[in-house]
Design a protein around this motif. Structure first.
Motif, short mmCIF file in Angstrom:
data_model
loop_
_atom_site.label_atom_id
_atom_site.label_comp_id
_atom_site.label_asym_id
_atom_site.label_seq_id
_atom_site.Cartn_x
_atom_site.Cartn_y
_atom_site.Cartn_z
N ALA A 191 23.42 0.54 -2.13
CA ALA A 191 24.35 -0.58 -2.25
C ALA A 191 24.85 -0.75 -3.67
O ALA A 191 26.01 -1.15 -3.88
N ASN A 192 24.01 -0.44 -4.67
CA ASN A 192 24.43 -0.56 -6.06
C ASN A 192 25.63 0.32 -6.37
O ASN A 192 26.41 0.03 -7.27
N PHE A 193 25.77 1.45 -5.67
CA PHE A 193 26.95 2.31 -5.84
C PHE A 193 28.10 1.85 -4.94
O PHE A 193 29.25 1.74 -5.38
N LEU A 194 27.82 1.60 -3.68
CA LEU A 194 28.89 1.32 -2.72
C LEU A 194 29.63 0.03 -3.03
O LEU A 194 30.87 -0.04 -2.90
N ARG A 195 28.93 -1.02 -3.43
CA ARG A 195 29.60 -2.30 -3.68
C ARG A 195 30.60 -2.21 -4.83
O ARG A 195 31.76 -2.62 -4.66
N PRO A 196 30.23 -1.70 -6.00
CA PRO A 196 31.24 -1.59 -7.06
C PRO A 196 32.33 -0.56 -6.74
O PRO A 196 33.49 -0.76 -7.12
N MET A 197 31.98 0.53 -6.06
CA MET A 197 33.01 1.50 -5.67
C MET A 197 34.04 0.85 -4.75
O MET A 197 35.25 1.08 -4.88
N ALA A 251 25.10 -10.72 -16.80
CA ALA A 251 25.80 -10.35 -15.57
C ALA A 251 24.89 -10.46 -14.36
O ALA A 251 23.66 -10.33 -14.46
N ARG A 252 25.52 -10.66 -13.22
CA ARG A 252 24.81 -10.57 -11.96
C ARG A 252 25.80 -10.10 -10.90
O ARG A 252 27.01 -10.21 -11.07
N GLY A 253 25.27 -9.53 -9.81
CA GLY A 253 26.16 -9.07 -8.76
C GLY A 253 25.70 -7.78 -8.12
O GLY A 253 24.57 -7.31 -8.32
N GLY A 254 26.61 -7.18 -7.37
CA GLY A 254 26.28 -6.05 -6.50
C GLY A 254 25.91 -4.77 -7.19
O GLY A 254 25.28 -3.90 -6.58
N SER A 255 26.31 -4.59 -8.45
CA SER A 255 26.03 -3.32 -9.11
C SER A 255 24.80 -3.37 -10.01
O SER A 255 24.45 -2.36 -10.61
#
Length: 605
Positions: free
Chosen positions: A202-208, A418-422
C-alpha cells in the motif's frame, strides 16, 4: 489527450498492476534496453515484461522460499534488477536491495537483520563475498542460495521454476494483502548503522495512484509516448518508485547501470523526461560552462545563462513578457541553449529532480533552455516522493504540494512533519527507533526544516541536524552555501563547517574532469589536483566563487575561509551516499585536522 487513468487501488501489489498491463495492453512497449550492437535499442513489450516477471516469480518459489521471506538483489540499475524484484513481489517475498558500494560489514548487517534467504548479485566477485559472509557465525545456515548475473544467475533462477505450474504463482499473487510487507530498504547510513525501512504494498500503490490522479506528471511517466531513462540506483526508493510508475502506465522506460554513457544513451533513446539528483544537472551546466572556452565565447555563454534565468523568473512571476524579452531568449537559445537541449537528446521536455536540494539558479537555467524543471521531496521513510511540484504554477525553489494521499505540517522549530498513505510501517526490528521517528499524535518527523506557503507549497530550508550554530550564536543552513558554491566548474563537492566556531568555513574538492578544460581555457599549464590545490591562480578563482556565493547570505553566515582538498568525495570512498549526499559525520572525522586548521591557522598572505 492523455491515456485513460488507472485506479491502482483495485490491486493489492505493484506487480499485479504491471501484470495487468501485460494482459490488457500486451503490445505496448514497456521497456527498451541497449542491444549488443550499441546504438540500437531492444524493445520489450508489456506482454514480454509480464512473462519475464512471472518466470522470475516461479524461480523464486522453486528455491523453496515461503511468502514473507526476504531476498536480496546486489547490483546496479538494470532491466534484470526490476524483473527479479517484481518477480519476488509476485511470489509474496520481501525484496531487500543492497547497494553495489555497500561494505562487507554493511552487507553482513543488512542480510542478518532482514533474515535474507537468497541473494542475486551482478558479479562473481560480489557472489564470492556474499558466500563468504554467509559462513559467518551470525549468518550460519541462513542464506541458502547465491547467484551472480555474470555467471548465468538469472538463467539458473528461472530454471528452478520451469517445472512449476503457473497456478502456483497465481495463488501467491492472490494471497498478497495491501498491508503486507513489500520491501525493506536500508537507509544509506550517513550516521551509524543503516536502518531498515519497512514499506508495504500500500505504501507504493497509494502515492503512485495519487501521482496518476494529479495528472501533472502523466505526460512524462504514464501516458503513451512517455520515455524516461533511469540510471540512478533502483536500490534507492526514488528511482524504484518512478520506475514502477512507468511500468504500470503506457510509457517506456530504460534502466541503465550508470551515468558514464548517459549522454550517448540520451541521444539515441531520446527521452522526454529525466530523473536526476541536482549534482547531475550541476555537472551538465559546469561542463557547458567549461567547454565554452574563454574570451568572447565564455562571455556569450554566461550572458545566455543569465538570460535563461531572467526568462524563467519572468515566466514564474506572471509579469508581461515583452517583445524584447522574447528576442533575447530566442537569440540565447539559438546561440547557446539549444545546444544543451540537443546534448540531452533533443526531445527532453522535463526534468524531475529529487534526492537533495537544487539551487534555484540551476533550475531556472534549464527552464530557460525550454525544459520544465520540477522537484519532488521525500525520504526512504516516505516511500519516495512526499511532495511533488505541479507543472502549472510551479515555483522554483519549492518542492510542491503533498501528494493527495499525504498531508504535511510544521512542527516544533519549523520541522516538516507528515502523515498519510506513503509513510513507512516502521524500522525493521527497531521498535524504539520507530517510536522516536513519530510524534505522539502519529506524524512522521522528517528532520528537515521547511516553510509552507498559502497554497500549500513546501520549501525545504535545511536539515535540523545540519544547522550550524556559530560561537556568536548565528544559525547557518549549510545547504544554501554549498549548492551555490558547487556552481563553479572547478568545484566537485563542498561541506560548510563552523559549529561553535567564530566564523563559517568550508572544505572544497576539485572536479578532476573539469580541471584540464578550465586550465586550458584560462591559459594555465596543465597540472594535477595536488598542484592545483596549491596554485595561486586556482585559489584566486575559487575565492572569487566564494565571494559570489556570500552575496546570498548575511556577513555572519558568509564563508570566510576554505580548505581545498586533494581527494574528491565519492560513493566508492564512503564520503557520499548512493544519492550523492555528503556524509557529514564521516567527512568531519576523516578531515578533523584540516577543519581545525581552518580555525587555528592564520590565512597566508
Amino acid at each position: 489527450m492523455g491515456a485513460p487513468l488507472i485506479d491502482l487501488m483495485q490491486f493489492t501489489s505493484v506487480v499485479a498492476a504491471v501484470l495487468d498491463r501485460g494482459r490488457k495492453r500486451p503490445r505496448e512497449i514497456a521497456v527498451e534496453r541497449p542491444s549488443a550492437l550499441g546504438a540500437a535499442w531492444e524493445k520489450i513489450s508489456a506482454s514480454a515484461l509480464a512473462s519475464d516477471i512471472r518466470a522470475a516469480g516461479l524461480g523464486w518459489i522453486g528455491l523453496g522460499l515461503k511468502p514473507g521471506e526476504a531476498v536480496s538483489i546486489l547490483g546496479s540499475t538494470s532491466y534484470e534488477w526490476m524483473i527479479m524484484d517484481l518477480g519476488a513481489q509476485a511470489a509474496g517475498l520481501v525484496t531487500v536491495p543492497i547497494y553495489e558500494t555497500d561494505s562487507y560489514e554493511q552487507i553482513k548487517w543488512i542480510t542478518q537483520k532482514a533474515q535474507v534467504k537468497a541473494v542475486i548479485t551482478d558479479t562473481t566477485a560480489q557472489a564470492v563475498m556474499v558466500r563468504q559472509l554467509a559462513k559467518e557465525p551470525e549468518l550460519a545456515g541462513q542464506i541458502s542460495e547465491v547467484f551472480s548475473l555474470d555467471d548465468s544467475g538469472l538463467t539458473r533462477l528461472l530454471e528452478h521454476g520451469r517445472a512449476l505450474s503457473p497456478a502456483q504463482l497465481d495463488q501467491r499473487l492472490e494471497q498478497i494483502q495491501l498491508e503486507d510487507l513489500c520491501t525493506i530498504v536500508f537507509t544509506s547510513g550517513t550516521t551509524g548503522r543503516p536502518k531498515g525501512v519497512e514499506m508495504t504494498h500500500a505504501n507504493f500503490l497509494r502515492p503512485m495512484n495519487s501521482v496518476i490522479e494529479k495528472r501533472s506528471w502523466n505526460e512524462w511517466v504514464f501516458d503513451p509516448g512517455a520515455r524516461v531513462i533511469y540510471f540512478l540506483p533502483v536500490a534507492h526508493v526514488l528511482a524504484r518508485f518512478l520506475g514502477y510508475q512507468q511500468l504500470v502506465g503506457h510509457g517506456t522506460g530504460a534502466f541503465l547501470p550508470n551515468s558514464k554513457t548517459i549522454v550517448q544513451d540520451m541521444q539515441t533513446f531520446k527521452p522526454n523526461a529525466l530523473l536526476v539528483v541536482p549534482r547531475v544537472l550541476e555537472k551538465v551546466y559546469n561542463a557547458a560552462d567549461a567547454t565554452a572556452g574563454s574570451g568572447i565565447k565564455l562571455r556569450i555563454f554566461r550572458l545566455a545563462a543569465r538570460t535563461a534565468e531572467h526568462w524563467a523568473r519572468l515566466q514564474e512571476s506572471g509579469k508581461e513578457i515583452t517583445f524584447a524579452h522574447k528576442i533575447k531568449i530566442a537569440l540565447a537559445r539559438k546561440l547557446v541553449l539549444n545546444k544543451i537541449r540537443k546534448l540531452l537528446g533533443g526531445n527532453l521536455q522535463g526534468i524531475v529532480s529529487g534526492g537533495a536540494p537544487m539551487a534555484e539558479r540551476l533550475g531556472r537555467f534549464f527552464i530557460g533552455c525550454g525544459i520544465e524543471v520540477l522537484q519532488g521531496y521525500g525520504a526512504t521513510e516516505t516511500t519516495g516522493p512526499l511532495t511533488m511540484s505541479e507543472r502549472i504554477g510551479n515555483k522554483t525553489g519549492y518542492v510542491g504540494q503533498p501528494l493527495l494521499c499525504n498531508e504535511v505540517r510544521l512542527g516544533e522549530g519549523g520541522e516538516l512533519q507528515a502523515r498519510g498513505g506513503s509513510i513507512m510501517r516502521g524500522y525493521h526490528g527497531e521498535p524504539e527507533l520507530t517510536k522516536e521517528a513519530f510524534t505522539e499524535d502519529g506524524w512522521f518527523k522528517t528532520g528537515d526544516l521547511g516553510q509552507i506557503d498559502a497554497d500549500g507549497n513546501v520549501k525545504i530550508t535545511g536539515r535540523a541536524k545540519e544547522i550550524i550554530v556559530t560561537a556568536g550564536g548565528k544559525n547557518v543552513a549549510p545547504a544554501v552555501l554549498e549548492e551555490r558554491l558547487k556552481g563553479h566548474p572547478l568545484i566537485s563537492q563542498v561541506m560548510v563547517v563552523g559549529d561553535n566556531k567564530p566564523f563559517v568555513a568550508a572544505l572544497v574538492t576539485i572536479d578532476k574532469e573539469m580541471l584540464p578544460t578550465w586550465l586550458k581555457n584560462h591559459g594555465i599549464e596543465q597540472m594535477d589536483i595536488t598542484r592545483a590545490a596549491r596554485d595561486t591562480r586556482v585559489l584566486e578563482a575559487l575565492q572569487r566563487a566564494v565571494q559570489r556565493t556570500n552575496r546570498a547570505v548575511s556577513r555572519a553566515e558568509s564563508i570566510r575561509k576554505i580548505k581545498v582538498l586533494t581527494t574528491d568525495w565519492t560513493i566508492e570512498n564512503g564520503m557520499l551516499t548512493p544519492s550523492l549526499k555528503i556524509k557529514r559525520d564521516r567527512i568531519r572525522a576523516a578531515y578533523a585536522e584540516q577543519i581545525e586548521d581552518l580555525f587555528t591557522k592564520r590565512e597566508q598572505k
